[in-house]
Design a protein around this motif. Structure first.
Motif, PDB file in Angstrom:
ATOM      1  N   VAL A  92       1.144  -1.170  -0.015  1.00  0.00           N
ATOM      2  CA  VAL A  92      -0.220   0.241   0.077  1.00  0.00           C
ATOM      3  C   VAL A  92       1.319   1.583   0.245  1.00  0.00           C
ATOM      4  O   VAL A  92       0.473   2.178  -0.692  1.00  0.00           O
ATOM      5  CB  VAL A  92      -0.990  -0.074   1.415  1.00  0.00           C
ATOM      6  N   ASN A  96       0.312   4.498  -2.816  1.00  0.00           N
ATOM      7  CA  ASN A  96      -0.033   5.424  -2.561  1.00  0.00           C
ATOM      8  C   ASN A  96       1.614   6.205  -3.093  1.00  0.00           C
ATOM      9  O   ASN A  96       1.310   7.607  -2.831  1.00  0.00           O
ATOM     10  CB  ASN A  96       0.610   5.465  -0.681  1.00  0.00           C
ATOM     11  N   TYR A 112      -3.811  13.380   1.336  1.00  0.00           N
ATOM     12  CA  TYR A 112      -1.966  13.712   1.834  1.00  0.00           C
ATOM     13  C   TYR A 112      -2.793  14.031   3.199  1.00  0.00           C
ATOM     14  O   TYR A 112      -1.865  13.085   4.072  1.00  0.00           O
ATOM     15  CB  TYR A 112      -1.530  14.376   1.346  1.00  0.00           C
ATOM     16  N   ILE A 113      -3.580  14.857   3.584  1.00  0.00           N
ATOM     17  CA  ILE A 113      -3.942  14.785   4.753  1.00  0.00           C
ATOM     18  C   ILE A 113      -4.604  13.503   5.650  1.00  0.00           C
ATOM     19  O   ILE A 113      -3.510  12.929   6.845  1.00  0.00           O
ATOM     20  CB  ILE A 113      -4.420  16.257   5.833  1.00  0.00           C
ATOM     21  N   VAL A 116      -2.153  10.964   6.122  1.00  0.00           N
ATOM     22  CA  VAL A 116      -0.820  11.242   7.275  1.00  0.00           C
ATOM     23  C   VAL A 116      -1.186  10.993   8.850  1.00  0.00           C
ATOM     24  O   VAL A 116      -0.904  10.787   9.782  1.00  0.00           O
ATOM     25  CB  VAL A 116      -0.267  12.261   7.446  1.00  0.00           C
ATOM     26  N   PHE A 164      -1.639  -2.599  10.700  1.00  0.00           N
ATOM     27  CA  PHE A 164      -1.367  -2.240   9.174  1.00  0.00           C
ATOM     28  C   PHE A 164      -1.706  -0.282   9.314  1.00  0.00           C
ATOM     29  O   PHE A 164      -1.268  -0.052   8.218  1.00  0.00           O
ATOM     30  CB  PHE A 164      -2.165  -2.896   8.284  1.00  0.00           C
ATOM     31  N   LEU A 173       5.599   7.245   3.791  1.00  0.00           N
ATOM     32  CA  LEU A 173       6.081   8.575   3.855  1.00  0.00           C
ATOM     33  C   LEU A 173       7.249   8.281   3.270  1.00  0.00           C
ATOM     34  O   LEU A 173       7.731   9.008   2.899  1.00  0.00           O
ATOM     35  CB  LEU A 173       5.806   9.412   5.162  1.00  0.00           C
TER      36      LEU A 173
ATOM     37  N   PHE B  18      -5.099   2.567  -1.362  1.00  0.00           N
ATOM     38  CA  PHE B  18      -5.795   4.076  -0.554  1.00  0.00           C
ATOM     39  C   PHE B  18      -6.585   3.806   0.037  1.00  0.00           C
ATOM     40  O   PHE B  18      -7.392   3.932   1.333  1.00  0.00           O
ATOM     41  CB  PHE B  18      -5.093   5.510  -1.369  1.00  0.00           C
ATOM     42  N   TRP B  21      -8.254   1.164   1.873  1.00  0.00           N
ATOM     43  CA  TRP B  21      -7.508   1.588   4.025  1.00  0.00           C
ATOM     44  C   TRP B  21      -7.868   2.677   4.533  1.00  0.00           C
ATOM     45  O   TRP B  21      -8.349   2.183   5.915  1.00  0.00           O
ATOM     46  CB  TRP B  21      -5.801   1.859   3.380  1.00  0.00           C
ATOM     47  N   ILE B  22      -8.005   3.918   4.147  1.00  0.00           N
ATOM     48  CA  ILE B  22      -8.664   4.892   4.963  1.00  0.00           C
ATOM     49  C   ILE B  22     -10.205   4.502   5.203  1.00  0.00           C
ATOM     50  O   ILE B  22     -10.824   4.596   6.068  1.00  0.00           O
ATOM     51  CB  ILE B  22      -8.255   6.073   3.921  1.00  0.00           C
ATOM     52  N   ILE B  26      -9.572   3.641   9.249  1.00  0.00           N
ATOM     53  CA  ILE B  26     -10.085   4.700   9.991  1.00  0.00           C
ATOM     54  C   ILE B  26     -10.990   5.420   9.719  1.00  0.00           C
ATOM     55  O   ILE B  26     -11.603   5.236  10.743  1.00  0.00           O
ATOM     56  CB  ILE B  26      -8.506   5.012   8.890  1.00  0.00           C
ATOM     57  N   LEU B  27     -11.850   5.141   8.625  1.00  0.00           N
ATOM     58  CA  LEU B  27     -13.070   6.419   9.030  1.00  0.00           C
ATOM     59  C   LEU B  27     -14.400   5.676   8.830  1.00  0.00           C
ATOM     60  O   LEU B  27     -14.679   6.080  10.277  1.00  0.00           O
ATOM     61  CB  LEU B  27     -13.653   6.983   7.015  1.00  0.00           C
ATOM     62  N   ILE B 165      11.307  10.778  23.446  1.00  0.00           N
ATOM     63  CA  ILE B 165      12.081  11.945  23.481  1.00  0.00           C
ATOM     64  C   ILE B 165      12.912  11.510  21.589  1.00  0.00           C
ATOM     65  O   ILE B 165      12.686  12.595  21.463  1.00  0.00           O
ATOM     66  CB  ILE B 165      13.360  12.445  23.924  1.00  0.00           C
ATOM     67  N   LEU B 166      12.778  10.293  21.665  1.00  0.00           N
ATOM     68  CA  LEU B 166      13.609  10.156  20.167  1.00  0.00           C
ATOM     69  C   LEU B 166      12.555  10.650  18.941  1.00  0.00           C
ATOM     70  O   LEU B 166      13.293  11.115  17.824  1.00  0.00           O
ATOM     71  CB  LEU B 166      13.602   8.681  19.819  1.00  0.00           C
ATOM     72  N   ILE B 169      13.599  14.292  18.861  1.00  0.00           N
ATOM     73  CA  ILE B 169      14.747  14.750  18.429  1.00  0.00           C
ATOM     74  C   ILE B 169      15.719  14.437  17.269  1.00  0.00           C
ATOM     75  O   ILE B 169      16.090  15.209  16.264  1.00  0.00           O
ATOM     76  CB  ILE B 169      16.096  13.747  18.843  1.00  0.00           C
ATOM     77  N   MET B 219       1.230  13.421  21.179  1.00  0.00           N
ATOM     78  CA  MET B 219       0.063  12.333  21.454  1.00  0.00           C
ATOM     79  C   MET B 219       0.763  10.530  21.393  1.00  0.00           C
ATOM     80  O   MET B 219      -0.725  10.722  22.190  1.00  0.00           O
ATOM     81  CB  MET B 219       0.110  11.607  19.196  1.00  0.00           C
ATOM     82  N   THR B 267      -7.062  15.500  22.343  1.00  0.00           N
ATOM     83  CA  THR B 267      -5.674  15.784  21.462  1.00  0.00           C
ATOM     84  C   THR B 267      -5.793  16.266  20.419  1.00  0.00           C
ATOM     85  O   THR B 267      -5.182  17.020  20.333  1.00  0.00           O
ATOM     86  CB  THR B 267      -5.104  14.356  21.581  1.00  0.00           C
ATOM     87  N   ALA B 283       0.106  19.918   7.153  1.00  0.00           N
ATOM     88  CA  ALA B 283       1.662  18.955   5.416  1.00  0.00           C
ATOM     89  C   ALA B 283       3.099  19.751   6.161  1.00  0.00           C
ATOM     90  O   ALA B 283       3.689  18.320   5.311  1.00  0.00           O
ATOM     91  CB  ALA B 283       0.367  19.873   4.999  1.00  0.00           C
ATOM     92  N   VAL B 286       4.867  17.394  10.260  1.00  0.00           N
ATOM     93  CA  VAL B 286       4.381  15.899  10.616  1.00  0.00           C
ATOM     94  C   VAL B 286       4.739  15.503   9.054  1.00  0.00           C
ATOM     95  O   VAL B 286       5.373  14.839   8.786  1.00  0.00           O
ATOM     96  CB  VAL B 286       3.656  15.246  11.091  1.00  0.00           C
ATOM     97  N   ALA B 287       4.003  15.305   8.086  1.00  0.00           N
ATOM     98  CA  ALA B 287       4.309  15.033   6.872  1.00  0.00           C
ATOM     99  C   ALA B 287       5.705  14.916   6.503  1.00  0.00           C
ATOM    100  O   ALA B 287       6.139  14.185   5.171  1.00  0.00           O
ATOM    101  CB  ALA B 287       3.231  15.538   5.783  1.00  0.00           C
TER     102      ALA B 287
END
Lengths: 285, 289
Positions: A92, A96, A112-113, A116, A164, A173, B18, B21-22, B26-27, B165-166, B169, B219, B267, B283, B286-287
């Motif tokens: 994936v 992507n 894209y956001i 992430v 995953f 990324l 994509f 997966w999302i 996720i959604l 902490i990593l 850094i 987070m 958060t 964007a 973090v990205a």
């Protein structure tokens, strides 16, 4: 440079601070690893002498990790889960990368956001939300179609999917960053020489991406192997190693066999991490 | 014409993984969790939509105190990680010689490859009453009875700072690495002292890295489970622990889902606020790292 114009005592103090910081980083790892070799029933000082019993001992009370059936089983499940997670995530991640570097479509920034975001959702929440959806679906199917979908109950599949869900962001990324550096003229040259699309992909683009794909796969493997928060909610009877270790710690208390496992994992992941760095450095130079 | 079709087809094919997966992982799960959190059990197997789960959170001080405590401790851990980590990142990116730089960076990454559990286990062996530090102090004669360093807030904070902490850094090193040294020298040539250069040149330049590090650190801290429980003991009162209790111990999934949503909203709000205050976007922070 900031420190150049300073007097030497400042730089000396700065160096001491950096040294202290690395001692801080190393201390718990050393204590977790070193007690694996202490010939004592408890992972604590004083030092009772060197032993390898906590790795190879085959009798109680000093049952070594390589004779501890439950730990070995956990290791096996962790391994299986991590393999599946890395294959899925690299696949994936690669699609992507092509999608976001090569594709032209409206709302690209938004998507894209979206890609992430899994990285900033707490792992606990990823775990429970996937648990809820899977259980609801399984209950619904059971009630209306009278079918028991065993694979949607907590178990290996859900653990793989849960891990995953955020590891795919990491691999995306990593691979996207590599594809960005790709020189498009190389592909054009191949097209001009009469190569087909599939052949260009196979002989030029994918070999260019390979180091990033291998590195991303190793990272995915390691992150999966050490994941606890997401796994905790999705685990069934096939508990991976981190869960088995946590149970052991909570129920039996800490014994040096856990140090042995820690040492084993540290060496293993250290080697894998070095490998991933070597792979990336070789091809990028 | 044919070329255009191929392009469209490949775009659809690339979009498929994509979207799966999302959407599926996720959604949909999050929508399901929102719906579940608004459900109330009024009788066995009978449910109604209501705010009951959220009202329970508001009416029970233990719950929102735990969330506030988790939030403030996480902010404290983030601030400490930044304070401790920034000089290290600066040293690696700007002061260390080119040869030692790579090595130091690798050294920084090593704990990253060991699980939370093992790191917490290491701290337990160091800090507990029969642990290394206590034994060592006894041996030197500085103390006469063993001291328990474990199961308090300081232990939790040490463990959390160590764990995250990593992630502070790494983005800092990569932004500072991209900074041109001549910018710093120009600052000195124009008469700035070390502090002015740090405040006016280095920190503004490193801002995307600082924000990225802070977001990830915050987070990870707020969502952590193992470290507060193992190092803080029974009274660690971390919000993820409440979620776990609702889900697994009390089997109250509705309540657990509501708590999960609250953690997520809380958060996200803190991060949104941080981005607004620092003028950065998700964007470009973090990205990028």
């Amino acid at each position: 440079m900031l420190a150049k114009n300073k007097t030497t005592p400042f730089l000396f103090g700065y160096r001491l601070y950096v040294l202290a910081f690395f001692l801080f980083l190393a201390a718990p790892l050393i204590s977790a690893g070193a007690f694996a070799f202490n010939d004592s029933l408890f992972p604590a000082l004083p030092w009772q002498g060197f032993t390898l019993d906590w790795f190879f001992g085959d009798t109680e009370p000093k049952l070594g990790m390589f004779h501890d059936r439950r730990l070995l089983q956990g290791l096996y499940y962790s391994f299986v889960i991590a393999i599946f997670v890395s294959i899925l995530s690299v696949f994936v991640g690669t699609t992507n990368a092509f999608l976001f570097i090569r594709g032209e479509f409206p709302g690209k920034n938004f998507f894209y956001i979206l890609m992430v975001i899994p990285l900033v959702i707490p792992g606990v929440i990823l775990g429970i939300s996937i648990l809820v959806l899977a259980s609801d679906t399984a209950n619904y199917v059971e009630k209306n179609l009278d079918l028991e979908l065993e694979f949607l109950r907590p178990g290996i599949l859900l653990v793989v999917l849960g891990q995953f869900s955020f590891i795919a962001t990491i691999t995306s990324l990593v691979i996207t960053a590599r594809l960005k550096k790709f020189d498009a003229t190389m592909e054009e040259a191949a097209f001009n020489l009469g190569a087909t699309r599939a052949r260009v992909l196979r002989t030029i683009t994918l070999p260019f991406l390979r180091p990033a794909m291998i590195a991303a796969g190793i990272v995915a493997f390691l992150v999966s192997f050490e994941n606890f928060n997401t796994t905790l909610f999705l685990v069934g009877s096939e508990a991976p190693l981190t869960i088995t270790m946590y149970d052991r710690m909570a129920k039996v208390g800490s014994t040096p066999v856990l140090n042995a496992v820690s040492f084993f994992l540290m060496v293993g992941s250290g080697l894998l991490a070095l490998l991933s760095i070597a792979v990336q450095r070789d091809k990028q130079a | 014409m044919q070329n255009k079709d191929i392009k469209r087809l490949s775009l659809i094919l690339l979009f498929a993984p994509f979207t799966l997966w999302i959407a599926l992982l996720i959604l949909l799960p999050h929508i399901g969790m929102v719906l579940l959190s608004f459900r109330e059990k009024v009788a066995p197997r009978v449910y109604e939509y209501s705010f009951a789960n959220y009202l329970e959170f508001v009416n029970e001080p233990i719950y929102w105190n735990t969330l506030l405590r988790t939030g403030t401790m996480s902010l404290l851990v983030t601030a400490l990680a930044l304070l401790i980590g920034f000089p290290i990142a600066y040293y690696i990116a700007k002061i260390a010689g080119p040869r030692s730089r790579g090595g130091l960076f690798l050294l920084c990454l090593i704990p990253l490859w060991v699980s939370d559990l093992i790191r917490a286990f290491g701290w337990i062996l160091l800090l507990r009453e029969t642990g290394v530090i206590s034994s060592f102090l006894l041996w030197t004669g500085l103390i006469s009875t063993p001291i328990e360093f474990l199961y308090n807030d300081v232990a939790v904070i040490i463990g959390l700072v160590y764990t995250v902490i990593l992630f502070m850094i790494v983005p800092l090193v990569s932004t500072l690495d991209g900074m041109d040294n001549s910018m710093i020298e120009a600052g000195y040539n124009l008469g700035g002292n070390g502090f002015t250069v740090l405040r006016r040149i280095i920190i503004p330049y490193a801002m995307p890295g600082i924000v990225a590090g802070c977001i990830v650190t915050f987070m990870l801290t707020a969502g952590s489970y193992l470290t507060p429980i193992l190092l803080g003991g029974k009274n660690s009162s971390w919000f993820t622990e409440q979620i776990y209790n609702q889900f697994i111990t009390r089997f109250n999934w509705e309540g657990g889902a509501a708590f999960g949503m609250l953690l997520l909203i809380f958060t996200s709000f803190v991060i949104w606020l941080g981005l607004k205050l620092s003028g950065q976007t998700l964007a470009n922070t973090v990205a990028k790292s």
